[in-house]
Scaffold this active site. Sequence first.
Site, mmCIF file in Angstrom:
data_model
loop_
_atom_site.group_PDB
_atom_site.id
_atom_site.type_symbol
_atom_site.label_atom_id
_atom_site.label_comp_id
_atom_site.label_asym_id
_atom_site.label_seq_id
_atom_site.Cartn_x
_atom_site.Cartn_y
_atom_site.Cartn_z
ATOM 1 N N GLY A 1 21.298 31.041 48.389
ATOM 2 C CA GLY A 1 22.021 31.634 47.278
ATOM 3 C C GLY A 1 21.309 31.441 45.956
ATOM 4 O O GLY A 1 20.385 30.626 45.846
ATOM 5 N N GLU B 1 30.800 51.715 45.162
ATOM 6 C CA GLU B 1 30.815 50.873 46.360
ATOM 7 C C GLU B 1 31.988 51.252 47.272
ATOM 8 O O GLU B 1 31.854 51.229 48.496
ATOM 9 C CB GLU B 1 30.893 49.387 45.999
ATOM 10 N N ASP C 1 19.889 53.710 46.950
ATOM 11 C CA ASP C 1 20.493 54.470 48.063
ATOM 12 C C ASP C 1 19.617 55.670 48.398
ATOM 13 O O ASP C 1 19.360 55.963 49.570
ATOM 14 C CB ASP C 1 21.882 55.002 47.673
ATOM 15 N N PRO D 1 20.395 30.439 42.095
ATOM 16 C CA PRO D 1 20.478 29.130 41.446
ATOM 17 C C PRO D 1 21.841 28.931 40.786
ATOM 18 O O PRO D 1 22.402 29.876 40.231
ATOM 19 C CB PRO D 1 19.381 29.193 40.380
ATOM 20 N N GLY D 2 22.353 27.726 40.881
ATOM 21 C CA GLY D 2 23.596 27.404 40.200
ATOM 22 C C GLY D 2 24.862 27.832 40.903
ATOM 23 O O GLY D 2 25.949 27.714 40.358
ATOM 24 N N THR D 3 24.738 28.323 42.140
ATOM 25 C CA THR D 3 25.940 28.757 42.845
ATOM 26 C C THR D 3 26.617 27.602 43.565
ATOM 27 O O THR D 3 27.649 27.800 44.195
ATOM 28 C CB THR D 3 25.614 29.854 43.865
HETATM 29 P P1 ADP Z 1 22.474 25.075 43.188
HETATM 30 O O1 ADP Z 1 22.071 23.887 44.001
HETATM 31 O O2 ADP Z 1 23.037 26.188 44.016
HETATM 32 O O3 ADP Z 1 21.426 25.564 42.259
HETATM 33 P P2 ADP Z 1 24.246 23.178 42.056
HETATM 34 O O4 ADP Z 1 25.009 22.729 43.239
HETATM 35 O O5 ADP Z 1 23.149 22.279 41.611
HETATM 36 O O6 ADP Z 1 23.679 24.636 42.266
HETATM 37 O O7 ADP Z 1 25.257 23.453 40.876
HETATM 38 C C1 ADP Z 1 25.057 22.952 39.589
HETATM 39 C C2 ADP Z 1 26.359 22.558 38.983
HETATM 40 O O8 ADP Z 1 27.170 23.693 38.744
HETATM 41 C C3 ADP Z 1 27.189 21.673 39.892
HETATM 42 O O9 ADP Z 1 26.874 20.335 39.706
HETATM 43 C C4 ADP Z 1 28.605 21.986 39.456
HETATM 44 O O10 ADP Z 1 28.965 21.240 38.334
HETATM 45 C C5 ADP Z 1 28.511 23.425 39.038
HETATM 46 N N1 ADP Z 1 28.944 24.327 40.123
HETATM 47 C C6 ADP Z 1 28.179 25.262 40.720
HETATM 48 N N2 ADP Z 1 28.873 25.919 41.662
HETATM 49 C C7 ADP Z 1 30.092 25.382 41.683
HETATM 50 C C8 ADP Z 1 31.282 25.631 42.459
HETATM 51 N N3 ADP Z 1 31.319 26.576 43.397
HETATM 52 N N4 ADP Z 1 32.373 24.877 42.207
HETATM 53 C C9 ADP Z 1 32.337 23.920 41.264
HETATM 54 N N5 ADP Z 1 31.274 23.641 40.509
HETATM 55 C C10 ADP Z 1 30.157 24.355 40.690
HETATM 56 ZN ZN ZN Z 2 25.035 52.556 46.454
#
Ligand code: ADP
Ligand code: ZN
Length: 608
Positions: free
Chosen positions: A204, A427, A503, A206-208
């Site tokens: 996924g 969509e 598409d 970054p930051g998910t």
């Molecule tokens: P990734 O590893 O996918 O890049 P992280 O797990 O390091 O992302 O997420 C960074 C921070 O963002 C986490 O420590 C959290 O605080 C916040 N965060 C990201 N996704 C979520 C989520 N689904 N629920 C709660 N907090 C989240």
């Molecule tokens: Zn389309």
Amino acid sequence: MSKQTRRRLIFSMLYVLAGLAAIWLFQTFLFRPMVVRETQVPYSTFLTDLDEGRIESVSLTPGRIYYVHLEGEENGPETTFNVVRIADPDLTQRLIDTGVRFAGEEPSSNILPTMVGWLIPMLPLVVIWFLVMRRMGKGGGGLLSLGKSKAREISGEMTGVGFADVGGLDEVEVELKEIIAFLKEPERFTRLGAKLPRGVLLVGAPGTGKTLLARATAGEAEVPFFSISGSDFVEMFIGVGAARVRDLFEQAKAKAPCIVFIDEIDAIGQSRSTAGVIRTNDEREQTLNQLLSEMDGFETNLGIVIMGATNRPEVLDKALVRPGRFDRQIQVGLPSEKGRREILEIHSAGVSLGPDMDLSRVARITSGFAGSDLANIINEAALLAVRRDSDWVSMADIDQAIERVVAGLQRNLPLSDEVKRWLAYHEGGHALVGHLLPHSDPIHKVSIIPTSKGALGYTMQMPEEDRYLLTREELNERLAVFLAGRAAEVLVFGEMSTGAASDLEKASELARRMVTELGMTDALGPVRYVAQPSTTYLGSQAVLRSGVSPETATLVDQEVRRLIEEALRRGTELLHSRRAALDEIARLLQEREVLSGEEITRIAGEHP
Ligand code: ADP
Ligand code: ZN
Ligand code: MG
């Protein structure tokens, strides 16, 4: 060499230089005078003392002469005078003549005080050096710990994080439940001979929340969590990375059941062909090979689950994702509106929110934001509130924080309601046509959450079985699904958008293959018109075989166009006849951003 190691080395070198200088100063100006200089006398004084019979005894070393006065003389016998020895051939005779007691001595007697004078001030300096190194290396014993796995430093941490701390990833959590059950009671699974996936790859943007999710999985299963990041390996000396991997697994085996988490695995797991051209990758490759052999090397019933995370699954080496290794991939998508709300709630739990706060509204306007962005927004807003000297975070703080995060983001701008409506119909068109056509694969998921790859939305179909053969009708239906997004736009808005670009690309490629390669049109017959395909088929760019007449080339273009236009007409008619279903799907999509296949079925009836 890492930045940190370099910093430590530089520090150590400067420290040693400064330390030596300090000791030297100490020696020269404090220690030496105390021991030596105070009682040092010139040779002439010694001779006078000797001649005048004031001396009790003399001891001779190659460099110096030491002597003490007789009782009752000035300074008495407590003070040892010392004299730098000069070349004096008569000395011995003179000593014999005066009758004082004299003896030769080995020079070594002089070394002990010198050594002590150096060692004593060095001791505190060494202690200070050790303390500083500890600080700089977060617990590492300075350079000594280079070969040891970083995982050792946080050996098998109990994370204390659970799924309650993760928002908006319910589906993913369900997929991980089985693994948690396995880690909790491995015997229950092994007794039946069940094999669990050895490795789970979280994929996924970054930051998910991939890292968070891995930690939460360990927390839920109440097992130790060993984690290491692929980027740690990159900067290492040859052989160190592999040694670290070996180390990591050794510890994990001792603590099983447990989770071994390899974050940013693309840094080591990059396929050998896509990694840079420069030949510096021996180390990475060794590390990868070690990882592969470790993954093969332990018994599944040991209770070790390996989790990996990456935002670039496409670059991973095939060997890493084949069965028995990271054989299960779990997509961690950007959160939907509901998910964003959950995440906002989790992160604002410890923050005092003002009476005007409306987290639902925040969730609504932050389409395309990742979990980390949302966490960031709450934090920024809280900082702004502190700066205002306020007791709570207001909606205005949040708005300002969003602006800041958006400005720093550039990845995805929040979508306006108008754009969302447009995307929902586009969509929705794909999904409804895909759902209604009998040979089309069932719809798995429709989303208007922008993806990290730049698409504004997507419709996922889930094949019921592997397809080895496809009929002309099935391909025609595929074309209709590709074009249904454009069809819906034109039907509803009487206008077209750029949203259909990819598409059209896919549809044109498929139609051209049908015409030139698969012999599926009557006008051109069952003839192959393309040159021998290279190993990778270039689709629409495939070159026509030489010797094809210009008329035939024109006909190919016409037939491709006819197929696509027919598909567009077919899609438009279907959508027109089911306009109410299309509107409902579009409405729900605008509201929830993601719809499942079941929801489409509920709206449009069973997939034929
Ligand atoms: P990734 O590893 O996918 O890049 P992280 O797990 O390091 O992302 O997420 C960074 C921070 O963002 C986490 O420590 C959290 O605080 C916040 N965060 C990201 N996704 C979520 C989520 N689904 N629920 C709660 N907090 C989240
Ligand atoms: Zn389309
Ligand atoms: Mg991460």
